[in-house]
Design an enzyme around this catalytic site. Structure first.
Site, mmCIF file in Angstrom:
data_model
loop_
_atom_site.group_PDB
_atom_site.id
_atom_site.type_symbol
_atom_site.label_atom_id
_atom_site.label_comp_id
_atom_site.label_asym_id
_atom_site.label_seq_id
_atom_site.Cartn_x
_atom_site.Cartn_y
_atom_site.Cartn_z
ATOM 1 N N ARG A 23 0.459 -1.168 0.225
ATOM 2 C CA ARG A 23 0.149 -0.386 -0.015
ATOM 3 C C ARG A 23 0.904 1.414 -0.119
ATOM 4 O O ARG A 23 0.568 1.965 -0.635
ATOM 5 C CB ARG A 23 -1.504 0.416 1.294
ATOM 6 C CG ARG A 23 -1.953 -0.796 1.119
ATOM 7 C CD ARG A 23 -3.313 -1.470 1.926
ATOM 8 N NE ARG A 23 -3.763 -0.077 2.943
ATOM 9 C CZ ARG A 23 -3.471 -0.631 4.247
ATOM 10 N NH1 ARG A 23 -3.649 -0.785 5.160
ATOM 11 N NH2 ARG A 23 -4.091 0.975 5.163
ATOM 12 N N GLY A 149 -5.781 -6.220 16.245
ATOM 13 C CA GLY A 149 -6.539 -7.996 16.939
ATOM 14 C C GLY A 149 -7.283 -7.257 18.440
ATOM 15 O O GLY A 149 -7.071 -5.685 18.935
ATOM 16 N N GLU A 163 -7.675 -11.932 16.658
ATOM 17 C CA GLU A 163 -7.928 -10.880 15.434
ATOM 18 C C GLU A 163 -8.714 -10.144 14.906
ATOM 19 O O GLU A 163 -10.274 -11.941 14.785
ATOM 20 C CB GLU A 163 -6.856 -11.597 14.109
ATOM 21 C CG GLU A 163 -5.663 -11.726 14.095
ATOM 22 C CD GLU A 163 -4.556 -10.638 14.644
ATOM 23 O OE1 GLU A 163 -4.623 -9.499 14.108
ATOM 24 O OE2 GLU A 163 -3.937 -10.140 15.916
ATOM 25 N N LYS A 342 28.656 24.970 0.589
ATOM 26 C CA LYS A 342 28.297 23.402 0.470
ATOM 27 C C LYS A 342 29.892 22.698 0.627
ATOM 28 O O LYS A 342 31.308 23.041 -0.258
ATOM 29 C CB LYS A 342 28.603 23.077 -1.243
ATOM 30 C CG LYS A 342 28.392 21.247 -1.371
ATOM 31 C CD LYS A 342 29.090 20.674 -2.712
ATOM 32 C CE LYS A 342 30.383 21.905 -2.391
ATOM 33 N NZ LYS A 342 31.341 20.417 -3.443
ATOM 34 N N ASN A 368 36.544 39.012 4.805
ATOM 35 C CA ASN A 368 35.132 39.155 4.192
ATOM 36 C C ASN A 368 34.611 38.894 2.970
ATOM 37 O O ASN A 368 35.728 39.562 2.142
ATOM 38 C CB ASN A 368 34.679 40.937 4.823
ATOM 39 C CG ASN A 368 33.594 41.813 4.152
ATOM 40 O OD1 ASN A 368 33.050 41.671 3.558
ATOM 41 N ND2 ASN A 368 33.301 42.616 5.561
ATOM 42 N N ARG A 431 39.904 42.785 -14.283
ATOM 43 C CA ARG A 431 38.584 43.455 -14.876
ATOM 44 C C ARG A 431 39.049 44.402 -16.261
ATOM 45 O O ARG A 431 40.464 45.081 -16.166
ATOM 46 C CB ARG A 431 37.784 43.585 -14.341
ATOM 47 C CG ARG A 431 38.161 44.713 -13.097
ATOM 48 C CD ARG A 431 37.215 45.807 -12.036
ATOM 49 N NE ARG A 431 37.028 46.410 -11.124
ATOM 50 C CZ ARG A 431 37.606 46.941 -10.640
ATOM 51 N NH1 ARG A 431 38.070 48.226 -11.430
ATOM 52 N NH2 ARG A 431 37.786 47.265 -9.338
HETATM 53 C C1 UD1 Z 1 -0.501 -7.228 14.003
HETATM 54 C C2 UD1 Z 1 -1.698 -7.245 14.621
HETATM 55 C C3 UD1 Z 1 -2.688 -7.486 15.185
HETATM 56 C C4 UD1 Z 1 -2.501 -5.724 16.203
HETATM 57 C C5 UD1 Z 1 -2.196 -5.123 14.519
HETATM 58 C C6 UD1 Z 1 -1.447 -4.287 15.138
HETATM 59 C C7 UD1 Z 1 -0.700 -10.362 14.699
HETATM 60 C C8 UD1 Z 1 -1.028 -11.691 14.031
HETATM 61 N N1 UD1 Z 1 -1.856 -9.363 14.110
HETATM 62 O O1 UD1 Z 1 -1.791 -7.417 12.623
HETATM 63 O O2 UD1 Z 1 -3.169 -7.885 16.950
HETATM 64 O O3 UD1 Z 1 -3.587 -5.240 16.361
HETATM 65 O O4 UD1 Z 1 -0.429 -5.479 14.517
HETATM 66 O O5 UD1 Z 1 -1.178 -3.346 14.660
HETATM 67 O O6 UD1 Z 1 -0.112 -10.383 14.487
HETATM 68 N N2 UD1 Z 1 5.591 -9.025 9.094
HETATM 69 C C9 UD1 Z 1 6.427 -10.579 8.803
HETATM 70 N N3 UD1 Z 1 6.235 -11.414 8.402
HETATM 71 C C10 UD1 Z 1 5.242 -11.975 8.591
HETATM 72 C C11 UD1 Z 1 4.192 -10.947 8.738
HETATM 73 C C12 UD1 Z 1 4.340 -9.765 9.433
HETATM 74 O O7 UD1 Z 1 7.730 -9.818 9.061
HETATM 75 O O8 UD1 Z 1 4.878 -12.850 7.861
HETATM 76 C C13 UD1 Z 1 6.012 -7.934 9.710
HETATM 77 C C14 UD1 Z 1 5.596 -6.552 9.038
HETATM 78 O O9 UD1 Z 1 6.215 -6.600 8.172
HETATM 79 C C15 UD1 Z 1 4.965 -5.715 9.772
HETATM 80 C C16 UD1 Z 1 4.900 -6.604 11.545
HETATM 81 O O10 UD1 Z 1 5.352 -8.345 11.255
HETATM 82 O O11 UD1 Z 1 5.874 -5.411 10.604
HETATM 83 C C17 UD1 Z 1 2.984 -6.927 11.219
HETATM 84 O O12 UD1 Z 1 2.294 -7.678 10.551
HETATM 85 P P1 UD1 Z 1 1.417 -6.806 9.492
HETATM 86 O O13 UD1 Z 1 0.937 -7.692 8.682
HETATM 87 O O14 UD1 Z 1 1.351 -5.861 9.624
HETATM 88 O O15 UD1 Z 1 0.420 -6.916 10.782
HETATM 89 P P2 UD1 Z 1 -1.179 -6.432 11.472
HETATM 90 O O16 UD1 Z 1 -2.460 -6.814 10.438
HETATM 91 O O17 UD1 Z 1 -1.387 -5.574 11.514
#
Ligand code: UD1
Ligand code: CA
Length: 458
Positions: A23, A149, A163, A342, A368, A431
Site C-alpha cells: 500500500r 486485534g 484478530e 557546500k 569579508n 577586470r
Molecule cells: C498485527 C497484529 C494485530 C495488531 C496489529 C497492530 C498479528 C497477527 N496481528 O496485525 O493483533 O492489532 O498488528 O498494528 O500479529 N511481518 C513479517 N512477516 C509476516 C507477517 C508480518 O515480517 O509473515 C511483519 C510486518 O512487516 C509488520 C509486522 O510484522 O512489520 C506486523 O504485520 P502486519 O501484517 O502488519 O500485522 P497486522 O495485520 O497489522
C-alpha cells in the site's frame, strides 16, 4: 523510567521487517521509508538499542541488500534472518529461532513499520517479565478499533487476543486493541511460539496467539498500556505523514525544552539527529536535514535549509541560506541572505552578507566576502579548492576560479575574475580598465533620435 534504570536482565529484540508494504505503492521496501531523516527501521533499531537490547535479530525479506545495509548501519552486529514466505507474525518470529534456542532473560518483539514506539515504552513492556510474567502485550484503548486485534479480558485477567477477521460481533465491540508488540520471557518464548497454529480465518501463524497459550499453561500475562498515537503503524503514505508529524512534534518539544527558541515550531522541520544548543533562536520556516549541530547562542533566521552542517558558538545566519555537504561556521561567523555553502569552512568572525556561493572553500578568520562572490569550484569534471586567508577582503561580484588561494589580508577588487593566487596583503584586480568618454551619451542619443524621425517616429 530512564534507560539507566534498566534491570540487569539480558534482552533480545526481534524486529519484524519482512514484507513489501504494497500500500506504500513504492519500489522501496516499506521499512526503508524515512521519517525525520531516518528510516522507520532505523527508528525501531535505535529505540530497542536504547532500551538495552544486547542482541538484535531482524527478520527481513531475503535478498534485499538495501535493507541489509541499513541494518548494518543502524545496528552493527544485528543478525538478519530471512523470511522467504510471509506466513504470519509468529512464523516471522520463528525465522529467528536460533536466538530463541539460546535465549536471553527477556525477548521483545518489535515491528519495523511501527516507528513511534519509544525506548521508554520498550522498557515498560519488558518490565513485567522481571516480576514473573511470561508474556506482556502492549495495548491501547481506541474508539475506532476496526482492523486491530482485540485484547479479550475477564475482570483484570487477560484471556486471549482475537484478530478482527476471527472475532465474533461481541468481540469486535471490544475497544482494547493489541498494538502488536510483545515481550516474552526467554524461558518460555520458544515453547509458546512453536505451539502456535494457523487454524484461523487468514490461515496465518498469529503471534498474539501466544497469549491464550500462556494463559492455558497458567502463566501470568500482563497488558501494558500505550497511547494509540504512539502505537500507530505505517501502512500507506498518509500514515507515513502522520508518523512524521508525530516525530516532528516530539523533536520540536525536546529542542525547546533543551533551551532553543522555536518562534513558530510548527514550521520548523528537524531531523532525528538535529542538535540545537542553549539560547539558539530558530525563526520560522527552517529545515534541518540530517547531520546538523548548532552550538549555544546561534541565530538561524527564516527560510534556512541546513544539512550536514556545524554552527559553532554565536553564529548568525539567514534569512534564506543554504548550507550542505559539510559546512562549518566557526564562532561568530555570519551569513546573510541568499548565501550557499557546500563543503566550506568559515573561520571565526568571517562574513558573507549577501548573494554568495562558497563551495570547497576555506575562509580565514574575519575575512569579508562581498556580495555576489562565487567560488568557481567545478570545471565540469573535477572539484577544486579555494582558500581565502584571514582578514582578506573579496570585493563584490568576484569570481574565484579554483584551485586558487587569496593570501591573508589581501584585497580582491570588485568584479575580478581571479585565476592566479594572490599573495598576502596584495591587491588583485582582474577586470577591464574603465574608460570614460565625455559627452558620448548625449551625441549618441541625438543621432538615434534623428534616425527615429527619418523612420516616421517608429
Ligand atoms: C498485527 C497484529 C494485530 C495488531 C496489529 C497492530 C498479528 C497477527 N496481528 O496485525 O493483533 O492489532 O498488528 O498494528 O500479529 N511481518 C513479517 N512477516 C509476516 C507477517 C508480518 O515480517 O509473515 C511483519 C510486518 O512487516 C509488520 C509486522 O510484522 O512489520 C506486523 O504485520 P502486519 O501484517 O502488519 O500485522 P497486522 O495485520 O497489522
Ligand atoms: Ca500492520
Amino acid at each position: 523510567m530512564t534507560p539507566s534504570a534498566t534491570p540487569p536482565r539480558s534482552l533480545t529484540a526481534i524486529v519484524l521487517a519482512a514484507g513489501k508494504g504494497t500500500r506504500m505503492r513504492s519500489d522501496l521496501p516499506k521499512v526503508l521509508h524515512r521519517i525525520a531523516g531516518r528510516t522507520m527501521l532505523g527508528h525501531v533499531l535505535a529505540a530497542v538499542q536504547a532500551a538495552g537490547a544486547g542482541r538484535i535479530a531482524v527478520v527481513a525479506e531475503p535478498g534485499r541488500e538495501d535493507v541489509d545495509a541499513e541494518i548494518a548501519r543502524e545496528a552493527p552486529g544485528a543478525q538478519v534472518f530471512p523470511q522467504a514466505e510471509r506466513l504470519g507474525t509468529a512464523h516471522a518470529v520463528l525465522a529467528a529461532r536460533a536466538v530463541l534456542e539460546a535465549p536471553d532473560d527477556d525477548v521483545v518483539i518489535a515491528f519495523g513499520d511501527t516507528p513511534l514506539i519509544s525506548a521508554e515504552t520498550f522498557l515498560r513492556l519488558r518490565a513485567p517479565l522481571a516480576e514473573g510474567a511470561a508474556v506482556a502485550v502492549l495495548a491501547f484503548e481506541s474508539p475506532t478499533p476496526t482492523g486491530y486485534g482485540r485484547v479479550l479480558t475477564e475482570g483484570s485477567r487477560v484471556l486471549a487476543i482475537r484478530e478482527e477477521k476471527d472475532a465474533s460481533p461481541a468481540e469486535r465491540a471490544v475497544t482494547l486493541c493489541n498494538a502488536g508488540l510483545m515481550a516474552l520471557s526467554g524461558q518460555h518464548a520458544l515453547t509458546l511460539l512453536s505451539r502456535i497454529g494457523n487454524d484461523n480465518a487468514a490461515g496465518e501463524y498469529y503471534l498474539p496467539d501466544a497469549v491464550a497459550l500462556a494463559v492455558a499453561e497458567g502463566f501470568s500475562v500482563t497488558v501494558v498500556p500505550v497511547d494509540e498515537a504512539e502505537a500507530q503503524g505505517v501502512n500507506d503514505r498518509v500514515q507515513l505523514s502522520i508518523a512524521e508529524a508525530a516525530i516532528q512534534a516530539r523533536l520540536r518539544r525536546s529542542a525547546m525544552l533543551g533551551g532553543a527558541t522555536l518562534v513558530a515550531p510548527e514550521t520548523v522541520f528537524l531531523s532525528h539527529d538535529t542538535i540545537l544548543g542553549r539560547d539558539v533562536v530558530v525563526e520560522p520556516h527552517v529545515v534541518f536535514g540530517p547531520g546538523v549541530r548548532v552550538a549555544d547562542g546561534c541565530t538561524v533566521q527564516a527560510f534556512a535549509h541546513l544539512t550536514d552542517t556545524v554552527l559553532e558558538g554565536s553564529v548568525r545566519i539567514g534569512p534564506f541560506v543554504r548550507l550542505r555537504g559539510h559546512a562549518v561556521l566557526e564562532t561568530g561567523a555570519e551569513l546573510g541572505n541568499f548565501v550557499e555553502l557546500k563543503n566550506a569552512r568559515m573561520g571565526p568572525g568571517a562574513k558573507a552578507a549577501h548573494l554568495t556561493y562558497l563551495g570547497d572553500a576555506e575562509i580565514g578568520a574575519k575575512a569579508n566576502i562581498g556580495a555576489g562572490t562565487i567560488t568557481c569550484n567545478y570545471d565540469g569534471v573535477l572539484k577544486h579548492k579555494t582558500t581565502i586567508g584571514a582578514g582578506a577582503f573579496i570585493g563584490s561580484n568576484s569570481a574565484l576560479v579554483a584551485p586558487v588561494t587569496v593570501g591573508e589580508g589581501a584585497y580582491v577588487a570588485s568584479g575580478s575574475v581571479i585565476t592566479d593566487d594572490v599573495p598576502a596583503d596584495a591587491m588583485a584586480v582582474a577586470r577591464g580598465r574603465q574608460a570614460v568618454k565625455p559627452g558620448w551619451a548625449k551625441l549618441k542619443r541625438a543621432a538615434l533620435q534623428a534616425e527615429k524621425a527619418l523612420r516616421g517616429g517608429r
